[in-house]
Design a protein around this motif. Sequence first.
Motif, mmCIF file in Angstrom:
data_model
loop_
_atom_site.group_PDB
_atom_site.id
_atom_site.type_symbol
_atom_site.label_atom_id
_atom_site.label_comp_id
_atom_site.label_asym_id
_atom_site.label_seq_id
_atom_site.Cartn_x
_atom_site.Cartn_y
_atom_site.Cartn_z
ATOM 1 N N PHE A 195 0.831 -1.203 0.000
ATOM 2 C CA PHE A 195 0.000 0.000 0.000
ATOM 3 C C PHE A 195 0.868 1.257 0.000
ATOM 4 C CE2 PHE A 195 -1.610 3.390 2.798
ATOM 5 C CZ PHE A 195 -2.647 3.863 2.007
ATOM 6 N N ALA A 196 1.928 1.250 0.798
ATOM 7 C CA ALA A 196 2.823 2.402 0.840
ATOM 8 C C ALA A 196 3.483 2.631 -0.523
ATOM 9 C CB ALA A 196 3.881 2.198 1.922
ATOM 10 N N ARG A 197 3.797 1.554 -1.235
ATOM 11 C CA ARG A 197 4.416 1.695 -2.549
ATOM 12 C C ARG A 197 3.455 2.325 -3.550
ATOM 13 N NH1 ARG A 197 4.932 -1.395 -7.116
ATOM 14 N NH2 ARG A 197 3.626 -3.046 -6.224
ATOM 15 N N LEU A 198 2.216 1.838 -3.586
ATOM 16 C CA LEU A 198 1.233 2.409 -4.498
ATOM 17 C C LEU A 198 0.834 3.824 -4.086
ATOM 18 C CD1 LEU A 198 -1.175 -0.564 -5.309
ATOM 19 C CD2 LEU A 198 0.761 0.295 -6.630
ATOM 20 N N ASP A 199 0.786 4.065 -2.789
ATOM 21 C CA ASP A 199 0.450 5.405 -2.314
ATOM 22 C C ASP A 199 1.518 6.411 -2.741
ATOM 23 O OD1 ASP A 199 -1.244 7.165 -0.485
ATOM 24 O OD2 ASP A 199 0.721 7.370 0.473
#
Length: 346
Positions: A195-199
Amino acid sequence: MKHYVGLDVSVKETSVCIVDETGRICRDRKVVTHPDDLIALLRDTQWHFERIGLEAGPLSQWLYEGLARAGFPVICIETRHAKAFLKAQPNKTDRNDAGGIAQMMRVHLFRPVHVKTLTSQKRRALLTARMLLQGKAIAIENDIRGLLRNFGLKVGMVGAVKYEERICELVEGVSDLAEIVEPLLAARRKLREEFARLDHKARTEAKIDPVCRRLMTVPGVGPIVSLAYMATIDIPARFRTSRGVGAVLGLTPIVKQSGESNRIGRVSLCGDGMLRSYLYEAAQTLLTRVTKWSWLRAWAMNVAKRRGAQKAIIALARRLAVILHRVWSDGSEFRWTREASTAIAA
Protein backbone atom coordinates in the motif's frame (compact mmCIF):
# COMPACT_ATOMS: atom_id res chain seq x y z
CA MET A 1 -30.18 1.65 -46.21
CA LYS A 2 -28.93 2.42 -42.72
CA HIS A 3 -28.19 -0.33 -40.23
CA TYR A 4 -28.00 -0.41 -36.45
CA VAL A 5 -26.21 -2.88 -34.17
CA GLY A 6 -26.81 -4.02 -30.62
CA LEU A 7 -24.10 -5.84 -28.65
CA ASP A 8 -24.94 -7.82 -25.51
CA VAL A 9 -21.52 -8.45 -23.97
CA SER A 10 -20.60 -11.34 -21.68
CA VAL A 11 -17.21 -12.66 -20.63
CA LYS A 12 -16.94 -15.44 -23.25
CA GLU A 13 -19.36 -14.54 -26.03
CA THR A 14 -21.14 -11.46 -27.33
CA SER A 15 -24.57 -11.55 -28.96
CA VAL A 16 -24.70 -9.35 -32.05
CA CYS A 17 -27.96 -8.17 -33.61
CA ILE A 18 -28.08 -6.05 -36.78
CA VAL A 19 -31.34 -4.34 -37.78
CA ASP A 20 -32.19 -2.03 -40.66
CA GLU A 21 -33.97 1.32 -40.44
CA THR A 22 -37.38 -0.40 -40.55
CA GLY A 23 -36.55 -2.56 -37.52
CA ARG A 24 -36.16 -5.83 -39.44
CA ILE A 25 -33.46 -8.15 -38.10
CA CYS A 26 -30.78 -8.65 -40.75
CA ARG A 27 -28.29 -10.74 -38.78
CA ASP A 28 -28.33 -12.35 -35.36
CA ARG A 29 -25.41 -14.40 -34.06
CA LYS A 30 -22.82 -14.84 -31.32
CA VAL A 31 -19.06 -14.27 -31.55
CA VAL A 32 -16.13 -14.48 -29.17
CA THR A 33 -15.87 -11.41 -26.94
CA HIS A 34 -12.88 -9.75 -28.56
CA PRO A 35 -12.60 -6.59 -30.70
CA ASP A 36 -11.00 -8.48 -33.59
CA ASP A 37 -13.84 -11.02 -33.79
CA LEU A 38 -16.46 -8.27 -33.67
CA ILE A 39 -14.65 -6.29 -36.37
CA ALA A 40 -14.45 -9.37 -38.59
CA LEU A 41 -18.21 -9.85 -38.30
CA LEU A 42 -19.14 -6.19 -38.82
CA ARG A 43 -16.69 -5.41 -41.61
CA ASP A 44 -18.92 -6.18 -44.57
CA THR A 45 -19.67 -3.88 -47.48
CA GLN A 46 -23.39 -4.70 -47.38
CA TRP A 47 -23.78 -2.91 -44.04
CA HIS A 48 -24.00 0.85 -43.65
CA PHE A 49 -23.83 1.31 -39.89
CA GLU A 50 -25.35 4.41 -38.36
CA ARG A 51 -24.87 3.46 -34.69
CA ILE A 52 -23.43 0.49 -32.78
CA GLY A 53 -24.47 0.26 -29.13
CA LEU A 54 -23.19 -1.66 -26.12
CA GLU A 55 -23.92 -1.32 -22.42
CA ALA A 56 -21.39 0.17 -20.01
CA GLY A 57 -19.64 -2.64 -18.15
CA PRO A 58 -16.28 -4.19 -17.24
CA LEU A 59 -15.40 -5.03 -20.88
CA SER A 60 -17.05 -2.05 -22.55
CA GLN A 61 -13.99 0.24 -22.50
CA TRP A 62 -11.80 -2.41 -24.14
CA LEU A 63 -14.36 -3.25 -26.83
CA TYR A 64 -15.26 0.41 -27.40
CA GLU A 65 -11.63 1.37 -27.97
CA GLY A 66 -11.08 -1.48 -30.44
CA LEU A 67 -14.22 -0.75 -32.46
CA ALA A 68 -13.67 3.02 -32.44
CA ARG A 69 -10.08 2.57 -33.63
CA ALA A 70 -11.40 0.49 -36.52
CA GLY A 71 -13.67 3.39 -37.55
CA PHE A 72 -17.05 2.06 -36.39
CA PRO A 73 -19.66 4.50 -34.94
CA VAL A 74 -19.77 2.76 -31.56
CA ILE A 75 -21.68 4.24 -28.60
CA CYS A 76 -21.51 3.15 -24.96
CA ILE A 77 -24.96 3.51 -23.38
CA GLU A 78 -26.07 4.04 -19.78
CA THR A 79 -26.88 0.77 -18.01
CA ARG A 80 -29.96 1.93 -16.12
CA HIS A 81 -31.62 3.24 -19.28
CA ALA A 82 -30.89 0.01 -21.13
CA LYS A 83 -32.23 -2.07 -18.25
CA ALA A 84 -35.46 -0.05 -18.17
CA PHE A 85 -35.93 -0.46 -21.92
CA LEU A 86 -35.12 -4.18 -22.01
CA LYS A 87 -37.34 -4.87 -19.00
CA ALA A 88 -40.41 -4.60 -21.25
CA GLN A 89 -39.44 -7.89 -22.93
CA PRO A 90 -41.11 -10.94 -21.34
CA ASN A 91 -38.08 -13.22 -21.88
CA LYS A 92 -34.59 -12.10 -20.96
CA THR A 93 -32.00 -13.78 -23.16
CA ASP A 94 -28.72 -12.58 -24.63
CA ARG A 95 -30.27 -12.66 -28.07
CA ASN A 96 -33.29 -10.58 -27.01
CA ASP A 97 -31.08 -8.09 -25.17
CA ALA A 98 -28.89 -7.58 -28.24
CA GLY A 99 -32.02 -7.06 -30.34
CA GLY A 100 -33.39 -4.60 -27.79
CA ILE A 101 -30.18 -2.58 -27.80
CA ALA A 102 -30.23 -2.52 -31.60
CA GLN A 103 -33.77 -1.11 -31.52
CA MET A 104 -32.63 1.50 -28.99
CA MET A 105 -29.96 2.57 -31.45
CA ARG A 106 -32.52 2.69 -34.28
CA VAL A 107 -35.05 4.93 -32.47
CA HIS A 108 -32.31 6.93 -30.71
CA LEU A 109 -33.72 6.06 -27.28
CA PHE A 110 -30.54 5.95 -25.19
CA ARG A 111 -28.20 8.04 -23.08
CA PRO A 112 -24.52 7.85 -24.09
CA VAL A 113 -21.81 7.27 -21.49
CA HIS A 114 -18.39 8.87 -21.67
CA VAL A 115 -15.60 6.34 -22.19
CA LYS A 116 -12.44 7.43 -20.41
CA THR A 117 -9.05 7.89 -22.00
CA LEU A 118 -6.32 5.31 -21.43
CA THR A 119 -4.47 7.64 -19.03
CA SER A 120 -7.54 8.06 -16.83
CA GLN A 121 -8.17 4.31 -16.88
CA LYS A 122 -4.64 3.62 -15.64
CA ARG A 123 -4.94 6.24 -12.91
CA ARG A 124 -8.24 4.76 -11.86
CA ALA A 125 -6.67 1.29 -11.68
CA LEU A 126 -3.86 2.68 -9.51
CA LEU A 127 -6.28 4.33 -7.09
CA THR A 128 -8.50 1.24 -6.96
CA ALA A 129 -5.56 -1.03 -6.18
CA ARG A 130 -4.35 1.40 -3.52
CA MET A 131 -7.78 1.49 -1.86
CA LEU A 132 -8.09 -2.30 -2.06
CA LEU A 133 -4.78 -2.89 -0.24
CA GLN A 134 -5.66 -0.32 2.40
CA GLY A 135 -9.07 -1.89 2.99
CA LYS A 136 -7.65 -5.41 3.33
CA ALA A 137 -5.01 -4.23 5.80
CA ILE A 138 -7.62 -2.46 7.93
CA ALA A 139 -9.85 -5.56 7.82
CA ILE A 140 -7.01 -7.75 9.15
CA GLU A 141 -6.28 -5.22 11.90
CA ASN A 142 -9.91 -5.23 12.99
CA ASP A 143 -10.03 -9.05 12.90
CA ILE A 144 -6.95 -9.25 15.15
CA ARG A 145 -8.59 -6.83 17.56
CA GLY A 146 -11.66 -9.08 17.69
CA LEU A 147 -9.64 -12.25 18.22
CA LEU A 148 -7.66 -10.81 21.11
CA ARG A 149 -10.72 -9.25 22.72
CA ASN A 150 -12.11 -12.74 23.33
CA PHE A 151 -9.19 -13.32 25.71
CA GLY A 152 -9.51 -9.99 27.47
CA LEU A 153 -6.63 -8.41 25.52
CA LYS A 154 -7.62 -4.90 24.43
CA VAL A 155 -5.57 -3.20 21.73
CA GLY A 156 -6.91 0.29 22.43
CA MET A 157 -6.18 3.41 20.42
CA VAL A 158 -3.03 2.86 18.40
CA GLY A 159 -1.85 4.09 15.00
CA ALA A 160 -0.78 2.02 12.02
CA VAL A 161 2.93 2.54 12.77
CA LYS A 162 2.86 1.12 16.30
CA TYR A 163 0.06 -1.39 15.71
CA GLU A 164 2.28 -4.46 15.32
CA GLU A 165 4.39 -3.51 18.33
CA ARG A 166 1.23 -3.24 20.43
CA ILE A 167 -0.04 -6.65 19.32
CA CYS A 168 3.31 -8.33 20.09
CA GLU A 169 3.25 -6.71 23.52
CA LEU A 170 -0.21 -8.12 24.26
CA VAL A 171 0.54 -11.72 23.18
CA GLU A 172 3.96 -11.82 24.82
CA GLY A 173 4.08 -14.82 27.10
CA VAL A 174 1.03 -16.45 25.46
CA SER A 175 2.69 -18.75 22.94
CA ASP A 176 -0.53 -20.22 21.54
CA LEU A 177 -1.97 -16.83 20.67
CA ALA A 178 1.37 -15.62 19.33
CA GLU A 179 1.44 -18.52 16.83
CA ILE A 180 -2.07 -17.65 15.67
CA VAL A 181 -1.51 -13.92 15.38
CA GLU A 182 1.91 -14.02 13.70
CA PRO A 183 0.63 -15.11 10.22
CA LEU A 184 -2.00 -12.38 10.36
CA LEU A 185 0.62 -9.79 11.28
CA ALA A 186 2.83 -10.98 8.42
CA ALA A 187 -0.04 -10.63 5.94
CA ARG A 188 -0.91 -7.23 7.35
CA ARG A 189 2.74 -6.14 7.12
CA LYS A 190 2.96 -7.14 3.46
CA LEU A 191 -0.28 -5.35 2.63
CA ARG A 192 0.94 -2.19 4.35
CA GLU A 193 4.24 -2.30 2.46
CA GLU A 194 2.54 -2.67 -0.92
CA PHE A 195 0.00 0.00 0.00
CA ALA A 196 2.82 2.40 0.84
CA ARG A 197 4.42 1.69 -2.55
CA LEU A 198 1.23 2.41 -4.50
CA ASP A 199 0.45 5.41 -2.31
CA HIS A 200 3.87 6.88 -3.07
CA LYS A 201 3.36 6.26 -6.79
CA ALA A 202 -0.05 7.97 -6.77
CA ARG A 203 1.18 10.98 -4.80
CA THR A 204 4.25 11.37 -7.00
CA GLU A 205 2.13 11.29 -10.16
CA ALA A 206 -0.19 13.93 -8.72
CA LYS A 207 2.67 16.23 -7.73
CA ILE A 208 4.29 16.21 -11.18
CA ASP A 209 1.00 16.80 -13.02
CA PRO A 210 0.38 20.56 -13.56
CA VAL A 211 -3.41 20.21 -13.41
CA CYS A 212 -3.24 18.27 -10.14
CA ARG A 213 -0.99 20.95 -8.67
CA ARG A 214 -3.59 23.60 -9.53
CA LEU A 215 -6.38 21.51 -8.04
CA MET A 216 -4.38 21.14 -4.84
CA THR A 217 -4.50 24.92 -4.33
CA VAL A 218 -8.11 24.39 -3.18
CA PRO A 219 -8.11 23.96 0.63
CA GLY A 220 -8.74 20.40 1.79
CA VAL A 221 -7.73 18.89 -1.56
CA GLY A 222 -4.58 16.78 -1.54
CA PRO A 223 -2.74 14.61 -4.09
CA ILE A 224 -5.10 11.61 -3.87
CA VAL A 225 -8.27 13.70 -4.18
CA SER A 226 -6.89 15.68 -7.13
CA LEU A 227 -5.71 12.53 -8.95
CA ALA A 228 -9.06 10.80 -8.34
CA TYR A 229 -10.88 13.88 -9.63
CA MET A 230 -8.87 13.92 -12.85
CA ALA A 231 -9.28 10.16 -13.36
CA THR A 232 -13.06 10.41 -12.92
CA ILE A 233 -13.87 13.62 -14.80
CA ASP A 234 -11.30 12.79 -17.51
CA ILE A 235 -12.29 15.60 -19.92
CA PRO A 236 -13.75 18.72 -18.28
CA ALA A 237 -15.18 20.02 -21.56
CA ARG A 238 -17.80 17.24 -21.61
CA PHE A 239 -19.72 19.21 -18.96
CA ARG A 240 -21.56 22.24 -20.30
CA THR A 241 -21.44 23.95 -16.89
CA SER A 242 -19.46 23.30 -13.73
CA ARG A 243 -22.70 22.91 -11.77
CA GLY A 244 -23.42 19.66 -13.59
CA VAL A 245 -20.49 17.88 -11.93
CA GLY A 246 -22.21 17.73 -8.54
CA ALA A 247 -25.23 15.92 -9.99
CA VAL A 248 -23.09 13.42 -11.93
CA LEU A 249 -21.21 12.52 -8.72
CA GLY A 250 -24.45 11.94 -6.78
CA LEU A 251 -24.07 14.98 -4.50
CA THR A 252 -27.41 16.63 -5.31
CA PRO A 253 -30.75 15.75 -3.65
CA ILE A 254 -33.37 13.53 -5.22
CA VAL A 255 -36.61 15.26 -6.23
CA LYS A 256 -39.87 13.28 -6.25
CA GLN A 257 -42.74 15.29 -7.70
CA SER A 258 -46.23 14.05 -8.49
CA GLY A 259 -49.21 16.39 -8.75
CA GLU A 260 -49.26 18.58 -5.66
CA SER A 261 -46.60 16.49 -3.92
CA ASN A 262 -43.05 17.78 -4.18
CA ARG A 263 -40.53 15.99 -1.97
CA ILE A 264 -36.80 16.68 -1.84
CA GLY A 265 -34.93 13.72 -0.42
CA ARG A 266 -31.35 12.80 0.34
CA VAL A 267 -28.49 13.00 -2.14
CA SER A 268 -28.83 10.58 -5.04
CA LEU A 269 -25.49 8.75 -4.50
CA CYS A 270 -25.27 8.11 -8.24
CA GLY A 271 -22.01 8.12 -10.14
CA ASP A 272 -18.51 7.39 -8.89
CA GLY A 273 -18.50 6.31 -5.24
CA MET A 274 -14.73 6.57 -4.82
CA LEU A 275 -14.50 10.22 -5.82
CA ARG A 276 -17.64 11.04 -3.83
CA SER A 277 -16.06 9.59 -0.67
CA TYR A 278 -12.81 11.47 -1.31
CA LEU A 279 -14.67 14.76 -1.78
CA TYR A 280 -16.58 14.09 1.45
CA GLU A 281 -13.28 13.56 3.30
CA ALA A 282 -11.83 16.73 1.74
CA ALA A 283 -14.90 18.71 2.83
CA GLN A 284 -14.63 17.29 6.34
CA THR A 285 -10.95 18.21 6.48
CA LEU A 286 -11.64 21.75 5.30
CA LEU A 287 -14.39 22.23 7.84
CA THR A 288 -12.61 20.74 10.87
CA ARG A 289 -8.83 20.83 10.34
CA VAL A 290 -7.88 23.63 7.95
CA THR A 291 -7.19 26.70 10.06
CA LYS A 292 -6.45 29.23 7.32
CA TRP A 293 -9.45 31.44 6.64
CA SER A 294 -11.10 31.38 3.23
CA TRP A 295 -14.46 32.46 1.85
CA LEU A 296 -15.25 28.78 1.16
CA ARG A 297 -14.74 27.74 4.78
CA ALA A 298 -16.75 30.72 6.00
CA TRP A 299 -19.59 29.74 3.67
CA ALA A 300 -19.53 26.14 4.96
CA MET A 301 -19.54 27.33 8.59
CA ASN A 302 -22.64 29.42 7.91
CA VAL A 303 -24.37 26.40 6.36
CA ALA A 304 -23.41 24.31 9.41
CA LYS A 305 -25.00 26.87 11.75
CA ARG A 306 -28.27 26.81 9.79
CA ARG A 307 -28.56 23.16 8.70
CA GLY A 308 -26.10 21.17 10.84
CA ALA A 309 -22.58 19.87 10.30
CA GLN A 310 -23.56 16.76 8.31
CA LYS A 311 -25.49 18.67 5.65
CA ALA A 312 -22.78 21.32 5.56
CA ILE A 313 -20.14 18.70 4.74
CA ILE A 314 -22.24 17.29 1.90
CA ALA A 315 -22.96 20.77 0.54
CA LEU A 316 -19.27 21.62 0.77
CA ALA A 317 -18.32 18.39 -1.06
CA ARG A 318 -20.64 19.34 -3.90
CA ARG A 319 -19.21 22.85 -4.04
CA LEU A 320 -15.67 21.49 -4.04
CA ALA A 321 -16.56 19.39 -7.09
CA VAL A 322 -17.86 22.51 -8.85
CA ILE A 323 -14.85 24.65 -7.93
CA LEU A 324 -12.35 21.97 -8.95
CA HIS A 325 -13.99 21.75 -12.37
CA ARG A 326 -13.86 25.52 -12.80
CA VAL A 327 -10.20 25.67 -11.72
CA TRP A 328 -9.37 22.89 -14.18
CA SER A 329 -11.33 24.47 -17.04
CA ASP A 330 -10.06 28.03 -16.53
CA GLY A 331 -6.44 27.09 -15.89
CA SER A 332 -6.57 29.21 -12.74
CA GLU A 333 -5.91 28.64 -9.05
CA PHE A 334 -8.15 28.91 -6.00
CA ARG A 335 -8.83 32.45 -4.78
CA TRP A 336 -8.91 32.67 -1.01
CA THR A 337 -10.84 35.95 -0.80
CA ARG A 338 -14.48 36.32 -1.77
CA GLU A 339 -13.89 39.29 -4.06
CA ALA A 340 -11.25 37.49 -6.10
CA SER A 341 -13.27 34.27 -6.32
CA THR A 342 -16.41 35.66 -7.94
CA ALA A 343 -15.42 34.14 -11.27
CA ILE A 344 -15.21 30.60 -9.90
CA ALA A 345 -17.91 30.58 -7.23
CA ALA A 346 -20.65 28.06 -7.82
